[in-house]
Design an enzyme around this catalytic site. Structure first.
Site, PDB file in Angstrom:
ATOM      1  N   HIS A  96      -7.412  -4.302   4.911  1.00 38.51           N
ATOM      2  CA  HIS A  96      -8.356  -3.208   5.141  1.00 38.51           C
ATOM      3  C   HIS A  96      -8.701  -3.171   6.634  1.00 38.51           C
ATOM      4  O   HIS A  96      -8.812  -4.210   7.281  1.00 38.51           O
ATOM      5  CB  HIS A  96      -9.632  -3.391   4.304  1.00 38.51           C
ATOM      6  CG  HIS A  96     -10.488  -2.167   4.320  1.00 38.51           C
ATOM      7  ND1 HIS A  96     -11.326  -1.876   5.375  1.00 38.51           N
ATOM      8  CD2 HIS A  96     -10.604  -1.134   3.446  1.00 38.51           C
ATOM      9  CE1 HIS A  96     -11.917  -0.711   5.131  1.00 38.51           C
ATOM     10  NE2 HIS A  96     -11.496  -0.251   3.966  1.00 38.51           N
ATOM     11  N   GLU A 165      -4.935   4.603   4.657  1.00 37.39           N
ATOM     12  CA  GLU A 165      -6.307   4.966   5.030  1.00 37.39           C
ATOM     13  C   GLU A 165      -6.390   5.178   6.548  1.00 37.39           C
ATOM     14  O   GLU A 165      -6.520   4.214   7.308  1.00 37.39           O
ATOM     15  CB  GLU A 165      -7.272   3.835   4.661  1.00 37.39           C
ATOM     16  CG  GLU A 165      -7.344   3.534   3.195  1.00 37.39           C
ATOM     17  CD  GLU A 165      -8.663   2.864   2.833  1.00 37.39           C
ATOM     18  OE1 GLU A 165      -9.418   3.452   2.049  1.00 37.39           O
ATOM     19  OE2 GLU A 165      -8.942   1.769   3.350  1.00 37.39           O
TER      20      GLU A 165
HETATM   21  P1  PGA Z   1     -14.702   5.814   2.322  1.00 37.43           P
HETATM   22  O1  PGA Z   1     -14.036   4.347   2.458  1.00 37.43           O
HETATM   23  O2  PGA Z   1     -14.236   6.382   1.009  1.00 37.43           O
HETATM   24  O3  PGA Z   1     -16.182   5.566   2.347  1.00 37.43           O
HETATM   25  O4  PGA Z   1     -14.232   6.613   3.475  1.00 37.43           O
HETATM   26  C1  PGA Z   1     -12.732   4.091   2.094  1.00 37.43           C
HETATM   27  C2  PGA Z   1     -12.373   2.648   2.382  1.00 37.43           C
HETATM   28  O5  PGA Z   1     -12.788   2.117   3.424  1.00 37.43           O
HETATM   29  O6  PGA Z   1     -11.652   2.005   1.593  1.00 37.43           O
END
Ligand code: PGA
Length: 247
Positions: A96, A165
């Site tokens: 992450h 992401e």
């Molecule tokens: P968010 O976070 O949906 O609040 O943008 C996603 C994540 O960090 O996995």
């Protein structure tokens, strides 16, 4: 199979299990439930009690990270895949951006993936470009590097889910355009097919997903589900995402 994964980050105490119970009740009655899987990654402190509670139910529990050693070591505050497995975790996020920012290198991430799989945890491997990389049109090369430095065929695609992401999208309310996202997801799958020899693991999108924007994503068939941060802390918001996706 689609995935709706809720990443709680630093949120939750034992009584927050009420949020998951509501999501579970929805899930058990949903006529679409065979089409998707719900996984929640609460903080380490809640994995054992939540795993026990949801043992016979549909929601699966995972962790948000793990240490890059297999079992026990002298690293203070570290939690290994073996320890997570022993308290009922089935999945773990790895890579992450919050953890990459704190110093997780590709080499460390590779060890994490390797040991997690060895201990029978499924890995949700997170990748994503930052704002500057996007501005400089480096998105695809960044993603390719993040994937090829860490993933290997021997990890077996069935043990891996990739979560794309974009860092600039996490918690900001900003999301890529549908065209951008389709192109990027197809590219990620092409790279993954090269790594895993033909078959790509599932690829999810994460970054500001909520009940109002999820409809845009459902037209992008290449996206196999979502990693959801902010909206996973409310049962209503999380359920809205599932509802609107299948509407
Ligand atoms: P968010 O976070 O949906 O609040 O943008 C996603 C994540 O960090 O996995």
């Amino acid at each position: 199979m689609r995935y709706f994964i809720g990443n709680w980050k630093m949120f939750g105490v034992p009584k927050s299990i009420g949020i998951l119970s509501k999501i579970n009740s929805y899930y058990e009655k949903d006529k679409n439930r065979n089409k998707y899987r719900v996984i929640i990654t609460p903080p380490y402190t809640l994995i054992e009690s939540y795993s026990k509670y949801f043992n016979k139910k549909k929601i699966l529990i995972g962790s948000q990270n793990c240490y890059q050693k297999e079992q026990f070591s002298s690293n203070t505050a570290a939690i290994s895949p073996y320890m997570l497995k022993s308290v009922g975790a089935k999945y773990t996020l790895i890579g992450h951006s919050d953890n990459r920012k704190e110093g997780d290198s590709d080499m460390m991430l590779k060890d994490k993936v390797r040991y997690a799989i060895k201990k029978n945890l499924k890995v949700v491997f997170c990748i994503g470009e930052n704002k500057t990389e996007k501005k400089n049109k480096k998105t695809l090369s960044v993603l390719k590097r993040q994937l090829t430095k860490v993933l290997e065929k021997k990890f077996n695609k069935n043990n891996i889910i990739v979560a794309y992401e974009p860092i600039w999208s996490i918690g900001t309310g900003k999301i890529p355009t549908a065209i951008e996202l389709k192109k990027t997801t197809i590219y990620i799958k092409t790279v993954l097919k090269r790594i895993f020899k033909k078959n790509s693991p599932a690829v999810l999108y994460g970054g500001s997903v909520d009940g109002s924007n999820v409809e845009m994503f459902k037209d992008i068939r290449e996206i196999d589900g979502f990693l959801i941060g902010g909206a996973s802390k409310s049962s209503k918001k999380f359920i809205d995402i599932i509802k609107n996706y299948y509407r």
